[in-house]
Design a protein around this motif. Structure first.
Motif, PDB file in Angstrom:
ATOM      1  N   LYS A 148      10.690 -10.224 -12.650  1.00  0.00           N
ATOM      2  CA  LYS A 148      10.742  -8.876 -13.120  1.00  0.00           C
ATOM      3  C   LYS A 148      10.166  -7.884 -12.217  1.00  0.00           C
ATOM      4  O   LYS A 148       9.646  -8.326 -11.207  1.00  0.00           O
ATOM      5  CB  LYS A 148      10.087  -8.557 -14.540  1.00  0.00           C
ATOM      6  CG  LYS A 148       8.723  -8.979 -14.629  1.00  0.00           C
ATOM      7  CD  LYS A 148       7.993  -8.874 -15.930  1.00  0.00           C
ATOM      8  CE  LYS A 148       6.460  -9.051 -15.898  1.00  0.00           C
ATOM      9  NZ  LYS A 148       5.898  -9.234 -17.205  1.00  0.00           N
ATOM     10  N   PRO A 149      10.574  -6.527 -12.267  1.00  0.00           N
ATOM     11  CA  PRO A 149       9.971  -5.488 -11.340  1.00  0.00           C
ATOM     12  C   PRO A 149       8.461  -5.446 -11.421  1.00  0.00           C
ATOM     13  O   PRO A 149       7.926  -5.667 -12.494  1.00  0.00           O
ATOM     14  CB  PRO A 149      10.645  -4.153 -11.909  1.00  0.00           C
ATOM     15  CG  PRO A 149      11.917  -4.598 -12.392  1.00  0.00           C
ATOM     16  CD  PRO A 149      11.452  -5.850 -13.282  1.00  0.00           C
ATOM     17  N   VAL A 150       7.893  -5.316 -10.143  1.00  0.00           N
ATOM     18  CA  VAL A 150       6.427  -5.427 -10.087  1.00  0.00           C
ATOM     19  C   VAL A 150       5.989  -4.256  -9.289  1.00  0.00           C
ATOM     20  O   VAL A 150       6.710  -3.623  -8.645  1.00  0.00           O
ATOM     21  CB  VAL A 150       5.832  -6.590  -9.306  1.00  0.00           C
ATOM     22  CG1 VAL A 150       6.246  -7.816  -9.881  1.00  0.00           C
ATOM     23  CG2 VAL A 150       6.255  -6.571  -7.877  1.00  0.00           C
ATOM     24  N   SER A 151       4.918  -3.759  -9.609  1.00  0.00           N
ATOM     25  CA  SER A 151       4.299  -2.467  -9.176  1.00  0.00           C
ATOM     26  C   SER A 151       3.214  -2.714  -8.193  1.00  0.00           C
ATOM     27  O   SER A 151       2.949  -3.933  -7.659  1.00  0.00           O
ATOM     28  CB  SER A 151       3.281  -1.683 -10.479  1.00  0.00           C
ATOM     29  OG  SER A 151       2.208  -2.627 -10.700  1.00  0.00           O
ATOM     30  N   ILE A 152       3.133  -1.693  -7.423  1.00  0.00           N
ATOM     31  CA  ILE A 152       2.063  -1.866  -6.408  1.00  0.00           C
ATOM     32  C   ILE A 152       0.644  -2.589  -6.784  1.00  0.00           C
ATOM     33  O   ILE A 152       0.147  -3.340  -6.161  1.00  0.00           O
ATOM     34  CB  ILE A 152       1.601  -0.517  -5.629  1.00  0.00           C
ATOM     35  CG1 ILE A 152       2.993   0.252  -5.146  1.00  0.00           C
ATOM     36  CG2 ILE A 152       0.770  -0.508  -4.516  1.00  0.00           C
ATOM     37  CD1 ILE A 152       3.130   1.362  -4.635  1.00  0.00           C
ATOM     38  N   ASP A 153       0.310  -1.875  -8.028  1.00  0.00           N
ATOM     39  CA  ASP A 153      -1.156  -2.611  -8.514  1.00  0.00           C
ATOM     40  C   ASP A 153      -0.972  -3.956  -8.942  1.00  0.00           C
ATOM     41  O   ASP A 153      -1.755  -4.769  -8.484  1.00  0.00           O
ATOM     42  CB  ASP A 153      -1.447  -1.953  -9.990  1.00  0.00           C
ATOM     43  CG  ASP A 153      -1.821  -0.344  -9.704  1.00  0.00           C
ATOM     44  OD1 ASP A 153      -2.506  -0.228  -8.754  1.00  0.00           O
ATOM     45  OD2 ASP A 153      -1.542   0.261 -10.545  1.00  0.00           O
ATOM     46  N   TYR A 154       0.175  -4.616  -9.162  1.00  0.00           N
ATOM     47  CA  TYR A 154       0.325  -5.996  -9.681  1.00  0.00           C
ATOM     48  C   TYR A 154       0.168  -6.692  -8.265  1.00  0.00           C
ATOM     49  O   TYR A 154      -0.478  -7.782  -8.136  1.00  0.00           O
ATOM     50  CB  TYR A 154       1.716  -6.377 -10.347  1.00  0.00           C
ATOM     51  CG  TYR A 154       2.202  -7.634 -10.781  1.00  0.00           C
ATOM     52  CD1 TYR A 154       1.790  -8.218 -11.654  1.00  0.00           C
ATOM     53  CD2 TYR A 154       2.702  -8.470  -9.594  1.00  0.00           C
ATOM     54  CE1 TYR A 154       2.294  -9.357 -11.906  1.00  0.00           C
ATOM     55  CE2 TYR A 154       3.256  -9.790  -9.921  1.00  0.00           C
ATOM     56  CZ  TYR A 154       2.863 -10.219 -11.271  1.00  0.00           C
ATOM     57  OH  TYR A 154       3.166 -11.464 -11.417  1.00  0.00           O
ATOM     58  N   VAL A 155       0.929  -6.475  -7.277  1.00  0.00           N
ATOM     59  CA  VAL A 155       0.744  -7.028  -5.937  1.00  0.00           C
ATOM     60  C   VAL A 155      -0.645  -7.084  -5.471  1.00  0.00           C
ATOM     61  O   VAL A 155      -1.123  -7.965  -4.850  1.00  0.00           O
ATOM     62  CB  VAL A 155       1.719  -6.350  -4.974  1.00  0.00           C
ATOM     63  CG1 VAL A 155       1.644  -7.036  -3.569  1.00  0.00           C
ATOM     64  CG2 VAL A 155       3.200  -6.523  -5.591  1.00  0.00           C
ATOM     65  N   ALA A 156      -1.452  -5.777  -5.427  1.00  0.00           N
ATOM     66  CA  ALA A 156      -2.611  -5.915  -4.856  1.00  0.00           C
ATOM     67  C   ALA A 156      -3.420  -6.671  -5.698  1.00  0.00           C
ATOM     68  O   ALA A 156      -4.272  -7.401  -4.855  1.00  0.00           O
ATOM     69  CB  ALA A 156      -3.228  -4.253  -4.734  1.00  0.00           C
ATOM     70  N   TYR A 157      -3.425  -6.687  -6.936  1.00  0.00           N
ATOM     71  CA  TYR A 157      -4.336  -7.563  -7.680  1.00  0.00           C
ATOM     72  C   TYR A 157      -4.064  -9.262  -7.638  1.00  0.00           C
ATOM     73  O   TYR A 157      -5.151  -9.874  -7.157  1.00  0.00           O
ATOM     74  CB  TYR A 157      -3.946  -7.348  -9.318  1.00  0.00           C
ATOM     75  CG  TYR A 157      -4.865  -8.210 -10.117  1.00  0.00           C
ATOM     76  CD1 TYR A 157      -6.270  -8.151 -10.387  1.00  0.00           C
ATOM     77  CD2 TYR A 157      -4.098  -9.459 -10.777  1.00  0.00           C
ATOM     78  CE1 TYR A 157      -6.809  -9.013 -11.184  1.00  0.00           C
ATOM     79  CE2 TYR A 157      -4.891 -10.271 -11.515  1.00  0.00           C
ATOM     80  CZ  TYR A 157      -6.141 -10.000 -11.698  1.00  0.00           C
ATOM     81  OH  TYR A 157      -6.980 -10.975 -12.559  1.00  0.00           O
ATOM     82  N   HIS A 158      -2.913  -9.455  -7.360  1.00  0.00           N
ATOM     83  CA  HIS A 158      -2.530 -10.961  -6.946  1.00  0.00           C
ATOM     84  C   HIS A 158      -2.811 -11.338  -5.668  1.00  0.00           C
ATOM     85  O   HIS A 158      -2.752 -12.654  -5.363  1.00  0.00           O
ATOM     86  CB  HIS A 158      -1.189 -10.956  -7.639  1.00  0.00           C
ATOM     87  CG  HIS A 158      -0.808 -11.267  -8.962  1.00  0.00           C
ATOM     88  ND1 HIS A 158      -0.818 -10.092  -9.866  1.00  0.00           N
ATOM     89  CD2 HIS A 158      -0.908 -12.605  -9.985  1.00  0.00           C
ATOM     90  CE1 HIS A 158      -0.628 -10.621 -11.200  1.00  0.00           C
ATOM     91  NE2 HIS A 158      -0.669 -11.801 -11.148  1.00  0.00           N
ATOM     92  N   TYR A 161       6.588   3.688  -8.414  1.00  0.00           N
ATOM     93  CA  TYR A 161       7.367   2.848  -7.644  1.00  0.00           C
ATOM     94  C   TYR A 161       7.247   1.107  -8.506  1.00  0.00           C
ATOM     95  O   TYR A 161       6.197   0.894  -8.464  1.00  0.00           O
ATOM     96  CB  TYR A 161       7.394   2.459  -6.130  1.00  0.00           C
ATOM     97  CG  TYR A 161       8.053   3.608  -5.509  1.00  0.00           C
ATOM     98  CD1 TYR A 161       9.440   3.938  -5.346  1.00  0.00           C
ATOM     99  CD2 TYR A 161       7.344   4.836  -5.255  1.00  0.00           C
ATOM    100  CE1 TYR A 161      10.055   4.782  -4.767  1.00  0.00           C
ATOM    101  CE2 TYR A 161       7.865   6.040  -4.650  1.00  0.00           C
ATOM    102  CZ  TYR A 161       9.541   5.989  -4.459  1.00  0.00           C
ATOM    103  OH  TYR A 161       9.990   7.021  -3.629  1.00  0.00           O
ATOM    104  N   VAL A 162       8.332   0.427  -8.530  1.00  0.00           N
ATOM    105  CA  VAL A 162       8.488  -1.069  -8.984  1.00  0.00           C
ATOM    106  C   VAL A 162       9.207  -1.514  -7.808  1.00  0.00           C
ATOM    107  O   VAL A 162      10.238  -0.990  -7.260  1.00  0.00           O
ATOM    108  CB  VAL A 162       8.857  -1.244 -10.323  1.00  0.00           C
ATOM    109  CG1 VAL A 162       7.582  -0.859 -11.163  1.00  0.00           C
ATOM    110  CG2 VAL A 162      10.162  -0.685 -10.603  1.00  0.00           C
ATOM    111  N   PHE A 163       9.051  -2.804  -7.526  1.00  0.00           N
ATOM    112  CA  PHE A 163       9.839  -3.462  -6.538  1.00  0.00           C
ATOM    113  C   PHE A 163      10.650  -4.989  -6.824  1.00  0.00           C
ATOM    114  O   PHE A 163       9.911  -5.428  -7.874  1.00  0.00           O
ATOM    115  CB  PHE A 163       8.665  -3.788  -5.308  1.00  0.00           C
ATOM    116  CG  PHE A 163       8.251  -2.728  -4.911  1.00  0.00           C
ATOM    117  CD1 PHE A 163       8.738  -1.968  -3.705  1.00  0.00           C
ATOM    118  CD2 PHE A 163       6.926  -2.282  -5.482  1.00  0.00           C
ATOM    119  CE1 PHE A 163       8.075  -0.621  -3.203  1.00  0.00           C
ATOM    120  CE2 PHE A 163       6.607  -0.797  -4.873  1.00  0.00           C
ATOM    121  CZ  PHE A 163       7.012  -0.318  -3.732  1.00  0.00           C
ATOM    122  N   VAL A 164      11.713  -5.206  -6.439  1.00  0.00           N
ATOM    123  CA  VAL A 164      12.352  -6.050  -6.727  1.00  0.00           C
ATOM    124  C   VAL A 164      13.029  -6.959  -5.548  1.00  0.00           C
ATOM    125  O   VAL A 164      13.210  -6.177  -4.644  1.00  0.00           O
ATOM    126  CB  VAL A 164      13.693  -5.929  -7.635  1.00  0.00           C
ATOM    127  CG1 VAL A 164      13.185  -5.683  -9.171  1.00  0.00           C
ATOM    128  CG2 VAL A 164      14.453  -4.901  -7.253  1.00  0.00           C
TER     129      VAL A 164
END
Length: 70
Positions: free
Chosen positions: A22-32, A62-65
Motif C-alpha cells: 500500500k502507499p507508504v509515507s516518509i515516516d514509514y520508510v524512515a522508521y523501518h 507525500y506517499v510513495f508506491v
C-alpha cells in the motif's frame, strides 16, 4: 555514526515500499530503515526521479508506491 552504503539503502527502500503493499509515507520508510526523516525523504525522491517509485501528493503529505518498472 555509521555511514550506510547508498546503493544498499536505495535497494532497501524499494523493497520496503514493495512489501508494504500500500502507499507508504516518509515516516514509514524512515522508521523501518532506521534513518532520519530527511534521509528517507531525499532517497525516496531520488527513486522517484529515477522512475522506480511514484510520489502521490495527499492532503497530509507525500506517499510513495512502486513506479513503472520497464
Amino acid at each position: 555514526m555509521v555511514r550506510m552504503d547508498r546503493r544498499k539503502v536505495l535497494a532497501q527502500i524499494l523493497e520496503t515500499v514493495k512489501k508494504a503493499g500500500k502507499p507508504v509515507s516518509i515516516d514509514y520508510v524512515a522508521y523501518h530503515l532506521g534513518v532520519s526523516w530527511h534521509t528517507a525523504k531525499a532517497y525516496l525522491f531520488e527513486l522517484v526521479a529515477q522512475g522506480k517509485l511514484k510520489a502521490i501528493d495527499t492532503t497530509k503529505g507525500y506517499v510513495f508506491v512502486p513506479g513503472d518498472e520497464r
